[in-house]
Write a protein that holds these residues in place. Sequence first.
Motif: not given
Length: 371
Positions: A8, A94-95, A118, A120, A147-148, A363, A367
């Motif tokens: 992340i 990933d995020l 993705k 957030a 996305d979040y 998360l 995830l």
Amino acid sequence: MKKNKIKIIIVAAARPNFMKVAPLLKEIKKHKKIKPILVHTGQHYDYQMSGVFFKELGVPKPGYNLGVKAGLHGEQTGKTMIEFEKVCLKEKPDLVIVVGDVNATLACALVAAKLHIKVAHIEAGLRSRDMSMPEEINRILTDHISDYLFTTEDEANKNLLKEGINKKKIFFVGDIMVDSLRLAQKKIKKINILNKFGFKKKNYIFLTMHRPSNVDNKKILTSLLQTLNIISQKLPIIFPIHPRTKDRIKRFNLDNKLKNKNIILTSPLSYSETVYLLINARLIITDSGGIQQETTSLGVPCLTIRENTERPITITQGTNVLCGYNQNKIIKETNKILAGKQKKSKIPKYWDGHTAERIIKMLNNNLLSIK
Ligand code: UD1
């Protein structure tokens, strides 16, 4: 199925971001399967605007510093995108987590979304409905490519739903700034800053003012400084001055409006000094978003010198009163508070110091299930 580590990237750029990423990084440490990478875009770079917050909040040295300082909006946003894209291509996270509403929030969210990473957004859904504020543009656009969406109050949930955002993306988790605030409150007892300024508890007003809508307009800034001079005759004002405001006062030749021994100017303060002065002030006058939240969490009266707020819960439930730039209104509301007529308030739902826990738990579950 084997579960790999989740990578992340967490983005921090400007002063109001540092107290939002600190609790996230602390919480992530408890989760062995998450690898965090902190990216500082460099929007705020002075020790007083950035370094001291890292030190006090225990934020580790960033993995990357993009070195993008101030500039015109397009320039600052564009340079941040160019540099952040390189980091994303190298790290393949990933995020990406972005917070708040500064230029880097939008810049980094946009880069990630275009790379199909993705996104957030923490503090999603806040709306002032004032498109002349750069922050409002940043908020709306960031929310629509995230996305979040982690929200602080119910009004934010409603705003997002009204704008057509899928409710499965919205998570009401509370205010992450309160996580840092509660920690600071526990640690803060020994600070000696009141003596330094010669103040007693509850015997001063704490002022912050840096919004372009207040300080970039000579007429409005002049009127606000006049109002503050009048108010300071009743109670001294301590004014930690933001670099933007300092620059505009000089540029508009308004230094003479601050030659008043009851207005005590200081350079920007550290986080613990600010929290201490907020707790012990009789009244706060501000145009900051974060301070509207902090005063509501602390139960300290707050007058907001703006025409609108994206944080209406601080008015409906908290201690905040919206005054605009109107001299009469600001003086009238100040007098009320000095006369002991403070409005009743309560602490909003989930502003409890556990927001980072809720975010990371969600998360982590989400995830890991797609890894
Ligand atoms: C930015 C955010 C605002 C946030 C504020 C908190 C945007 C659009 N605005 O506004 O939402 O409330 O931060 O402080 O992202 N400067 C320094 N030292 C520093 C940082 C800045 O001297 O460490 C100077 C810059 O050179 C510039 C001025 O301060 O002249 C303004 O900085 P900038 O980042 O453009 O915006 P802020 O007004 O701080």
